[in-house]
Each structure stands twice: as C-alpha cells, then as structure tokens.
Design a protein around this motif. Sequence first.
Motif, PDB file in Angstrom:
ATOM      1  N   GLY A 313       0.796  -1.226   0.000  1.00 34.48           N
ATOM      2  CA  GLY A 313       0.000   0.000   0.000  1.00 34.48           C
ATOM      3  C   GLY A 313       0.822   1.267   0.000  1.00 34.48           C
ATOM      4  N   TYR A 314       2.031   1.205  -0.580  1.00 38.33           N
ATOM      5  CA  TYR A 314       2.915   2.363  -0.561  1.00 38.33           C
ATOM      6  C   TYR A 314       2.356   3.544  -1.348  1.00 38.33           C
ATOM      7  CZ  TYR A 314       6.741  -0.560   1.317  1.00 38.33           C
ATOM      8  OH  TYR A 314       7.530  -1.366   2.098  1.00 38.33           O
ATOM      9  N   GLN A 315       1.707   3.259  -2.490  1.00 39.86           N
ATOM     10  CA  GLN A 315       1.342   4.341  -3.402  1.00 39.86           C
ATOM     11  C   GLN A 315       0.422   5.368  -2.760  1.00 39.86           C
ATOM     12  OE1 GLN A 315       0.526   1.144  -3.927  1.00 39.86           O
ATOM     13  NE2 GLN A 315      -1.708   1.116  -3.796  1.00 39.86           N
ATOM     14  N   ASP A 316      -0.504   4.945  -1.913  1.00 39.10           N
ATOM     15  CA  ASP A 316      -1.422   5.898  -1.288  1.00 39.10           C
ATOM     16  C   ASP A 316      -0.680   6.873  -0.378  1.00 39.10           C
ATOM     17  OD1 ASP A 316      -3.432   4.570  -2.579  1.00 39.10           O
ATOM     18  OD2 ASP A 316      -4.083   3.420  -0.840  1.00 39.10           O
ATOM     19  N   SER A 317       0.199   6.339   0.471  1.00 39.42           N
ATOM     20  CA  SER A 317       0.939   7.192   1.404  1.00 39.42           C
ATOM     21  C   SER A 317       1.881   8.138   0.665  1.00 39.42           C
ATOM     22  CB  SER A 317       1.731   6.324   2.395  1.00 39.42           C
ATOM     23  OG  SER A 317       0.862   5.541   3.178  1.00 39.42           O
ATOM     24  N   ILE A 318       2.557   7.624  -0.372  1.00 39.91           N
ATOM     25  CA  ILE A 318       3.494   8.470  -1.130  1.00 39.91           C
ATOM     26  C   ILE A 318       2.744   9.590  -1.840  1.00 39.91           C
ATOM     27  CG2 ILE A 318       5.122   8.526  -3.040  1.00 39.91           C
ATOM     28  CD1 ILE A 318       5.859   5.624  -2.370  1.00 39.91           C
ATOM     29  N   ALA A 319       1.661   9.237  -2.521  1.00 41.32           N
ATOM     30  CA  ALA A 319       0.899  10.239  -3.257  1.00 41.32           C
ATOM     31  C   ALA A 319       0.355  11.310  -2.319  1.00 41.32           C
ATOM     32  CB  ALA A 319      -0.242   9.570  -4.021  1.00 41.32           C
ATOM     33  N   ASN A 320      -0.174  10.909  -1.186  1.00 37.60           N
ATOM     34  CA  ASN A 320      -0.740  11.876  -0.242  1.00 37.60           C
ATOM     35  C   ASN A 320       0.345  12.759   0.381  1.00 37.60           C
ATOM     36  OD1 ASN A 320      -3.461  11.179  -0.560  1.00 37.60           O
ATOM     37  ND2 ASN A 320      -3.256   9.444   0.843  1.00 37.60           N
ATOM     38  N   LEU A 332       5.901   9.816  -7.208  1.00 34.80           N
ATOM     39  CA  LEU A 332       6.115   8.488  -6.614  1.00 34.80           C
ATOM     40  C   LEU A 332       6.970   7.606  -7.516  1.00 34.80           C
ATOM     41  CD1 LEU A 332       4.291   5.871  -7.839  1.00 34.80           C
ATOM     42  CD2 LEU A 332       2.444   7.210  -6.897  1.00 34.80           C
ATOM     43  N   TYR A 333       6.963   7.903  -8.838  1.00 30.52           N
ATOM     44  CA  TYR A 333       7.774   7.098  -9.756  1.00 30.52           C
ATOM     45  C   TYR A 333       9.267   7.372  -9.575  1.00 30.52           C
ATOM     46  CZ  TYR A 333       3.395   5.816 -11.947  1.00 30.52           C
ATOM     47  OH  TYR A 333       2.127   5.317 -12.170  1.00 30.52           O
ATOM     48  N   LEU A 334       9.606   8.425  -8.862  1.00 32.62           N
ATOM     49  CA  LEU A 334      11.000   8.655  -8.500  1.00 32.62           C
ATOM     50  C   LEU A 334      11.478   7.546  -7.571  1.00 32.62           C
ATOM     51  CD1 LEU A 334      12.533  12.067  -7.476  1.00 32.62           C
ATOM     52  CD2 LEU A 334      13.016  10.034  -6.157  1.00 32.62           C
ATOM     53  N   ALA A 335      10.627   7.173  -6.607  1.00 31.29           N
ATOM     54  CA  ALA A 335      10.981   6.079  -5.691  1.00 31.29           C
ATOM     55  C   ALA A 335      11.108   4.761  -6.442  1.00 31.29           C
ATOM     56  CB  ALA A 335       9.945   5.958  -4.581  1.00 31.29           C
ATOM     57  N   LEU A 336      10.264   4.589  -7.453  1.00 36.34           N
ATOM     58  CA  LEU A 336      10.357   3.367  -8.265  1.00 36.34           C
ATOM     59  C   LEU A 336      11.722   3.276  -8.931  1.00 36.34           C
ATOM     60  CD1 LEU A 336       7.705   1.869 -10.601  1.00 36.34           C
ATOM     61  CD2 LEU A 336       9.982   2.307 -11.490  1.00 36.34           C
ATOM     62  N   GLN A 337      12.171   4.393  -9.526  1.00 34.21           N
ATOM     63  CA  GLN A 337      13.451   4.375 -10.218  1.00 34.21           C
ATOM     64  C   GLN A 337      14.619   4.256  -9.244  1.00 34.21           C
ATOM     65  OE1 GLN A 337      14.291   3.884 -13.132  1.00 34.21           O
ATOM     66  NE2 GLN A 337      16.439   4.494 -13.200  1.00 34.21           N
ATOM     67  N   GLU A 338      14.496   4.851  -8.071  1.00 35.33           N
ATOM     68  CA  GLU A 338      15.575   4.793  -7.092  1.00 35.33           C
ATOM     69  C   GLU A 338      15.744   3.407  -6.485  1.00 35.33           C
ATOM     70  OE1 GLU A 338      17.912   6.623  -6.269  1.00 35.33           O
ATOM     71  OE2 GLU A 338      17.447   8.745  -6.463  1.00 35.33           O
ATOM     72  N   SER A 339      14.612   2.753  -6.175  1.00 33.79           N
ATOM     73  CA  SER A 339      14.730   1.537  -5.351  1.00 33.79           C
ATOM     74  C   SER A 339      13.746   0.433  -5.692  1.00 33.79           C
ATOM     75  CB  SER A 339      14.517   1.921  -3.882  1.00 33.79           C
ATOM     76  OG  SER A 339      13.172   2.358  -3.687  1.00 33.79           O
ATOM     77  N   ASP A 340      12.909   0.615  -6.711  1.00 37.59           N
ATOM     78  CA  ASP A 340      11.834  -0.357  -7.004  1.00 37.59           C
ATOM     79  C   ASP A 340      10.884  -0.508  -5.815  1.00 37.59           C
ATOM     80  OD1 ASP A 340      12.965  -0.861  -9.519  1.00 37.59           O
ATOM     81  OD2 ASP A 340      14.297  -2.379  -8.679  1.00 37.59           O
ATOM     82  N   PHE A 341      10.690   0.597  -5.056  1.00 35.27           N
ATOM     83  CA  PHE A 341       9.832   0.613  -3.858  1.00 35.27           C
ATOM     84  C   PHE A 341      10.322  -0.348  -2.770  1.00 35.27           C
ATOM     85  CE2 PHE A 341       6.605   1.844  -7.191  1.00 35.27           C
ATOM     86  CZ  PHE A 341       6.488   3.161  -6.804  1.00 35.27           C
ATOM     87  N   ASP A 342      11.631  -0.517  -2.682  1.00 32.27           N
ATOM     88  CA  ASP A 342      12.232  -1.414  -1.691  1.00 32.27           C
ATOM     89  C   ASP A 342      12.811  -0.576  -0.553  1.00 32.27           C
ATOM     90  OD1 ASP A 342      13.554  -3.306  -0.222  1.00 32.27           O
ATOM     91  OD2 ASP A 342      14.864  -3.984  -1.842  1.00 32.27           O
ATOM     92  N   VAL A 343      12.201  -0.647   0.649  1.00 32.41           N
ATOM     93  CA  VAL A 343      12.662   0.164   1.782  1.00 32.41           C
ATOM     94  C   VAL A 343      14.017  -0.299   2.302  1.00 32.41           C
ATOM     95  CG1 VAL A 343      10.341   0.803   2.538  1.00 32.41           C
ATOM     96  CG2 VAL A 343      11.405  -1.282   3.441  1.00 32.41           C
TER      97      VAL A 343
END
Length: 489
Positions: A313-320, A332-343
């Motif tokens: 459920g990352y996308q909701d928190s990032i977008a908000n 939010l696609y910046l996080a995708l390119q940086e880490s593939d949404f991997d914390v």
Amino acid sequence: MLQFGKPKSEVEITVNRGHPDEHRFTFSHSFQIGRGNSCEVQIQDAVVSGHHLQVVNENGKWWLHDLHSTNGTFMDGELINKKFLSERATVQLGKGGPLVSFKIKTNAPPQQSLFGNTLIGTIFRAIPSCTQVFNQYFSKTLPKRAGQYTMYVRNAFEQAVKRRGRRFVMALSLMTVVAGAALTTAWFQHERLEKLEPLGTEIFYNMKTLELQIAQLNEAIETSSDDSLAQELNHLQKEYLVLRDKYNHFVDELGLYDQMNETDVLILRIARIFGECELNAPRDFFTEVRKYIKRWQSTERLQVAITRSRAYGYQDSIANAFLAHNLPPQFLYLALQESDFDVNRVGPRTKYGIAKGMWQFIPRTASAYGLKLGPLRRVRRPDPKDERHDFVRSTKAAARLIRDLYNTKAQGSGLLVLASYNWGIGNLQGLLDQMPPNPKERNFWNLVKHHKIPKQTYDFVFYVVSAAVIGENPGLFGFKFKNLLKEIS
C-alpha cells in the motif's frame, strides 16, 4: 498540429574593446558573456562578472538580460536589466569596461515550409498536373493528329459539355469557390496559430510564476501570524485559476491534442503535470520517452515494483505526502526508479557515503531533513536503526526535499527536480545559476538544449517520465497492472 517554417535569426557580435579569446562570434541560440569558463563569449576584464550578460533567443527575437552583474550593463549610457535587441546595438560591460556590438541577421525560411507536407501543399502541387491533363484531352489547341484514345476522350467530353454545359460550368465554379475558401481558411488558421501559440506559452509561464509565489506564501504562512499573508494568498490563488483557465482554453484553441495518437497525448500530459510547457516541447522529447517506454517493456522490473507497492500500500501514502505539499503525486515514480519501492535498498559506496532506503538518501541529505542515521551508516547492509529505512519518515522527508527543490532552484520544473535529485543539487547548481531565475528560462527544455548532463541523470529523468506515462494507461503499453494513482484524491 501543423508546423510552419519561421525565419532563422542569428546574432553576430563583435567585441570592440576588451580581452576576449576571439573578437567576432555568430550565434543562433541563447548564450552568455562573462569571465567564466562556461560562458560562450569569455572576456577577461576586471569589470566583467563571471556570468555578466545573457543573450536570449525567444521565437526569433533577441533579448539582453543582465545576470545581476557587479558593475552593470549599459546601453547608450543607461543601465539596463532586460532590453530588447534591435537590429544593431552596442553595450558596455561595466562603466569604462569592454564594448560589445550586436547585429541581428534574419534569413527567410524555405518557401516549401508553408505548403510542404500539408493538405494545402498537396492541393497546390496537384494544380500543375491537373492543368496538364486538361490540356492533353480538352484543349482547343489539341493537335489534329492526336492518338485514337485521346480523341475518344475529347469527343466524349465535348458531348458531355453539350448535354450538361451549364450545370458543368456551375459545378466547376462551385469547386473553385470551395477550394479558394479552403485555402483562405487554412491561411487564416495558420496566422491565428502563429499568434496564439506564443501568447499561450507566455500565459503558461506567468501561471508557473504565480504557482511559485503561492508555494512560497504557503511556507511563510506556516511560520507567521500575519493575516495579510492569507489575504494575499487568496488573491494569488484566484489569479492563478483565471490564468489556468485561459491557458487550457488556448491549448484547446490550438488543437494541440486533436491530431495526436494516445501515446503522444499521454507524454505531453505528463510533461505538463511535471511543470513543463507542452506548447514548446521539443519534438525529440516524444522520441526519447518512447525509447525508454520500450526499455520498460523489455523487462519485468516495472511489473515487479508495482506489485510490491500494491502489496504494501505504498502508493497511497506516497501520493498523499506529495499532495500535502501541493506537488504532483506522479513523483512516486522517482521512488520506483531509485529503489523499485524497496525500503531495504542499499546503494553503492560513493564519495558522498552510502545511500539507503526507498528514497536512497545519502547521509548528509538524510540528516538535513531530520532522519537519524544508524550505527551501520558506513556498512553496505540494511540497518533497522537507520530512519532512511523507515517508510513513513523517509517518505515525508523526500516530499519536503522535493518541495524545496521545486519551489527554489528548479523554479517549478518537475523534470529539473528529477535531475537535481539524481545528480545532486550541488552538482547541478553551476548549470542552474547560468539560467535566469524564472520558469520561462529555467526549465528542463533549456537545460538539455544548452547544457550537457551526465548520462546517468539523463536516463534517470526519462525512466521516471516514461514510467509515469505507462502508469497513466498500463494496458496501452501491454502491462497488466492498474493505474497506481487512479483512486488517489
């Protein structure tokens, strides 16, 4: 949208007094004059600033912009800040400093540009061939010894004229009137577009300037109890809405999207969302975004990353988090390119330290935005005690960082934000300082037009933009996931 040729404008400059590397130059694009190594015209003189004067080409018109030089720029003894450059002019860089003369040269565009690969051009090119056919078969001066087939056609035509003479002439006249009306309409449409497009671009950048002022007022209100700031904010917001409606009307009037395929429409819309003016988007931009879309299509990386985001459920928190700072949720696609949404992502060791977490903060930036570093900050492995791995805290920090970049150095250009985030604002600072501090000239289009950025940064920007394009309609590009932002309010 039809593209009509415009006169090619060049400026020839001569350094009459000073110590330049050369004394005569010719430019067809914007350039800078100063002592700095990055200036296209370098003049080594004590009164000349590192970046003293910028000469800007705006739709074939040339302007002089003093870059807050120490000793000023003078024309006819008058201190200037911004000045339209007429056919000939001479300026002095500082009192008693070097003299620089300018001469504008304009070359007419090729004649075929107006009637090139257009419907009008097709009509005009067809006229000679139609005349030849008419003369071959129907002219009264046709040779008597013409071929049998030609004589047959001519006789048939003469019989048709006898039977339908008046109706034929009327139909031919009507066709002539219709063709003339079509050509006249097309000409006036061209003239209208030529006038509307620059005006629409001007409205867009006025709107971006207001957007930045609104953002700065919002920040000021957070730390002030001055009621007048809220009133000013309300006034600017109303003015912004009026300009936005005008701009949208101009885009509709220009028919920018009418003849585009769905992919190009999405590309332009994402460019607009990220703060760039779609009216002056370079044609190569479409080609580049399509190239990176194909790269995403050649791997499962995007599908895997989107699946991970949905699972947690990352996308909701990032977008908000971005919406809370009046920023596009597409960041939010910046996080995708940086880490593939991997914390738990850990980057390579660099001279700036080891980047960690979904947003790949380096230690210095993480500390500046309130994230506590863990004891394993110098070790290439996840650290539970390092807040860069904390999704909530790191996402809020990333939103604040991007807001600060967007509202200051990037001047409302989301694509410049992406470049700054990847390359580092300190590294990009020099190039940004060479660009005037306003959205019309400090934007991604001008950055890539006049400067070279690292390939890694270039790739980063286009991977994010292309992922955002795909995200608007994944099925169009063969992906099975749904739009991450469709339900975000």
